[in-house]
Enzyme design. Structure first.
Site, PDB file in Angstrom:
ATOM      1  N   LYS A 231       0.810  -1.212   0.000  1.00 48.15           N
ATOM      2  CA  LYS A 231       0.000   0.000   0.000  1.00 48.15           C
ATOM      3  C   LYS A 231       0.849   1.271   0.000  1.00 48.15           C
ATOM      4  O   LYS A 231       2.050   1.260   0.261  1.00 48.15           O
ATOM      5  CB  LYS A 231      -0.949   0.002   1.200  1.00 48.15           C
ATOM      6  CG  LYS A 231      -2.116  -0.960   1.046  1.00 48.15           C
ATOM      7  CD  LYS A 231      -3.101  -0.861   2.186  1.00 48.15           C
ATOM      8  CE  LYS A 231      -4.312  -1.775   1.953  1.00 48.15           C
ATOM      9  NZ  LYS A 231      -5.258  -1.743   3.089  1.00 48.15           N
ATOM     10  N   ARG A 265      -3.344 -10.097   5.640  1.00 49.44           N
ATOM     11  CA  ARG A 265      -3.960 -10.128   4.304  1.00 49.44           C
ATOM     12  C   ARG A 265      -2.932  -9.592   3.314  1.00 49.44           C
ATOM     13  O   ARG A 265      -2.547  -8.419   3.389  1.00 49.44           O
ATOM     14  CB  ARG A 265      -5.237  -9.287   4.299  1.00 49.44           C
ATOM     15  CG  ARG A 265      -5.991  -9.305   2.972  1.00 49.44           C
ATOM     16  CD  ARG A 265      -7.258  -8.451   3.056  1.00 49.44           C
ATOM     17  NE  ARG A 265      -8.018  -8.504   1.817  1.00 49.44           N
ATOM     18  CZ  ARG A 265      -7.812  -7.694   0.774  1.00 49.44           C
ATOM     19  NH1 ARG A 265      -6.860  -6.771   0.825  1.00 49.44           N
ATOM     20  NH2 ARG A 265      -8.549  -7.795  -0.328  1.00 49.44           N
TER      21      ARG A 265
END
Length: 283
Positions: A231, A265
């Protein structure tokens, strides 16, 4: 007794009568059935590709496969409910037939999508909006009696990063999730996993403040899922790209594990499994 059991630390998930041990951290592989997810290598364009990627994830040690048909990256294009169902149901049906022992979660905020994919063979609902974008979601999950992952997000995927503001990000996220957990408890939804929502309606500074104070989420005595994988909080900080953010992802996953994360995740399962194994060596 039910009250006591609800507030004791959760050590398992009930997947259609099968208990999944959560006493040690688990890894969830990301399977995007979308053309526009932020990390291009995560996009799966066909059922054959989805089968191959799932086989790879399971071989590398994933416990869960998280399947999404709606990109939730900042500014993502909105698609219809029917298009999301059309993307997901054939994939879920094929994967559940090919890998009957695998556990599939569905990344959706829509109740009808959740129901269609659970009926097609999925096991868990992963809702980035925690019912805020579909008022039928809570009652649908309660009726389906499946585990439910809830996440904090300020705004929607289309506007969440425009100007996120908090007085105290950790306190506000904990307060939001506490209210949602109370609502879910009242509906007898007890298999709940919480996700602080890194990157969803938060600045880079907010994300790192949340990570630094992640022990605060232990108050829930529920499994905590984290999703840092590739991210912007990593690659923007380092001045690189999502494609170059694997090392940074492993660093943040390691920190999160030390602070109590129960599920990672990720796009890169093997590396995340290695993080779990090495952190476990610390005792």
């Amino acid at each position: 007794m039910a009250e006591k059991n609800f507030f004791e630390p959760k050590q398992s998930l009930n997947i259609k009568g099968r208990l999944i041990d959560l006493s040690r951290p688990k890894v969830m592989g990301i399977l995007n059935i979308t053309p526009d997810s932020f990390y291009s290598n995560s996009r799966t364009k066909s059922i054959d590709e989805a089968l191959a990627k799932t086989a790879q994830y399971l071989t590398e040690g994933a416990t869960f496969i998280d399947i999404g048909g709606y990109s939730s990256r900042p500014g993502a294009k909105d698609i219809s409910e029917q298009e999301e169902i059309d993307r997901l149901v054939p994939v879920v049906a094929s994967l559940s037939e090919a890998f009957p022992e695998a556990i599939f979660s569905i990344d959706t905020f829509r109740a009808k999508v959740a129901e269609a994919t659970i009926q097609a063979g999925a096991h868990i609902v992963n809702d980035i909006a925690t019912g805020d974008m579909d008022e039928l979601m809570f009652e649908t999950v309660a009726r389906l009696q499946v585990p439910y992952m809830i996440m904090h997000m300020q705004g929607t995927p289309q506007n969440m990063q425009q100007n996120p503001v908090y007085e105290n990000v950790t306190l506000e996220v904990v307060d939001y999730l506490a209210k949602k957990v109370a609502e879910l408890k009242a509906l007898h939804i007890h298999d709940v996993i919480i996700d602080p929502g890194f990157g969803f309606g938060k600045t880079i500074a907010h994300n790192y403040e949340l990570l630094n104070q992640m022990e605060a989420f232990r108050v829930f005595k529920l499994p905590v899922l984290v999703g840092f994988s590739r991210k912007g909080m990593i690659y923007k900080t380092l001045g690189t790209t999502a494609a170059e953010a694997l090392n940074g992802t492993s660093v943040l996953n390691t920190i999160a594990l030390q602070k109590g994360a129960g599920i990672l995740r990720v796009h890169d399962v093997r590396e995340a499994v290695e993080c779990v194994r090495l952190v476990e060596m610390l005792g």
